[in-house]
Scaffold this active site. Sequence first.
Site, PDB file in Angstrom:
ATOM      1  N   TRP A  44     -10.062   0.844   2.113  1.00 18.29           N
ATOM      2  CA  TRP A  44     -10.629   2.079   1.555  1.00 18.29           C
ATOM      3  C   TRP A  44     -10.358   3.283   2.461  1.00 18.29           C
ATOM      4  O   TRP A  44     -10.034   4.360   1.967  1.00 18.29           O
ATOM      5  CB  TRP A  44     -12.142   1.916   1.372  1.00 18.29           C
ATOM      6  CG  TRP A  44     -12.533   0.992   0.265  1.00 18.29           C
ATOM      7  CD1 TRP A  44     -11.867   0.768  -0.905  1.00 18.29           C
ATOM      8  CD2 TRP A  44     -13.699   0.155   0.234  1.00 18.29           C
ATOM      9  NE1 TRP A  44     -12.542  -0.153  -1.668  1.00 18.29           N
ATOM     10  CE2 TRP A  44     -13.664  -0.549  -1.006  1.00 18.29           C
ATOM     11  CE3 TRP A  44     -14.760  -0.074   1.099  1.00 18.29           C
ATOM     12  CZ2 TRP A  44     -14.660  -1.447  -1.376  1.00 18.29           C
ATOM     13  CZ3 TRP A  44     -15.741  -0.984   0.730  1.00 18.29           C
ATOM     14  CH2 TRP A  44     -15.693  -1.654  -0.488  1.00 18.29           C
ATOM     15  N   GLU A  45     -10.538   3.092   3.744  1.00 19.26           N
ATOM     16  CA  GLU A  45     -10.370   4.213   4.674  1.00 19.26           C
ATOM     17  C   GLU A  45      -8.891   4.571   4.863  1.00 19.26           C
ATOM     18  O   GLU A  45      -8.552   5.729   5.035  1.00 19.26           O
ATOM     19  CB  GLU A  45     -10.987   3.866   6.030  1.00 19.26           C
ATOM     20  CG  GLU A  45     -12.495   3.694   6.020  1.00 19.26           C
ATOM     21  CD  GLU A  45     -13.232   5.005   5.790  1.00 19.26           C
ATOM     22  OE1 GLU A  45     -12.636   6.080   6.017  1.00 19.26           O
ATOM     23  OE2 GLU A  45     -14.407   4.935   5.372  1.00 19.26           O
ATOM     24  N   GLY A  46      -8.036   3.546   4.806  1.00 22.44           N
ATOM     25  CA  GLY A  46      -6.628   3.781   5.092  1.00 22.44           C
ATOM     26  C   GLY A  46      -6.407   3.943   6.593  1.00 22.44           C
ATOM     27  O   GLY A  46      -7.344   4.233   7.343  1.00 22.44           O
TER      28      GLY A  46
END
Length: 300
Positions: A44-46
């Site tokens: 999600w954060e990358g």
Amino acid sequence: MKRYISFLLAVLMLVTLVPTAAFADAAETDMKASDNLKLLIKGWEGLRLTAYKAHPSEEYWTIGYGHYASDIYEGMEITLEQADAYFEQDIVGFERGVNNTAKKYGLSLTQNQFDALVSLAYNFGPNWVDYNTGWRLARYIQQGFKDSYGNPVSDLELADSFAVLCSAGGEILPGLVKRRINEAEIFLYNNYSTELTHFVAGVFNANGGTVSGNRVVAYYKDKAYGSFPNVSRDGYKLDYWKDSGTNQAVTASTIADKTRTLVAVWAGAAGLAAALRLRRHISSPFPAAKAAAVTRPAQK
């Protein structure tokens, strides 16, 4: 005298050791984020090895897997190993925050529930439940996932209270919409898959008007929408809602099979009759939409 002194020393040692042992036991029983959740958060954060700002309104810079801190500066670069180290350092603080929240409000959490709350803390901070009592989800946590009348919160209502927490600087971020629904599915159904199986979201664009309520609403997947938030616009009447991706009309009877952005289509008082005639020729597999009632409170 020596015996007396020895006795006092023994007592002091016991007093000193008891809290230490107690803290050690507490640390051993504290919950930890699962490997499944860690992989999801990283996804999600990358991964960004150069400092950036996720949104212009943010005070500090971000780097790695969403590591946000005052000592990160514009142009800063790190290695993959440093990004992993920042992540493991950060997750410990968020685990501690959720453990403290559970103790404070007397919650007995399963692993999946704990994981979902750690993911939220990763976005909002370890103490977000205490500082955001205006949010429905924070109140539900404080109340043991019960409403103000002491009744268990329904699955859909709980998912909805997750879904609305998806904006930064007043802007709805599509990535956060999906993440919040993912977290709700983890919390409720132990579903760590990124394929949504129980809920989808409707993101409502009033298109020059005003939404009366939340602009993001959770719906059961593969069931009819049922209702939409009310919208208003001076000098106009709501004609119908359309899918922003296909321009097809969407009504209360349309099946909520995926997350959609729904855009209000307006008719002015003078052109309403013409708009109604035009509407009969819209190519759409769905019935034309009409204004619908709000079904949820206008609050986060």
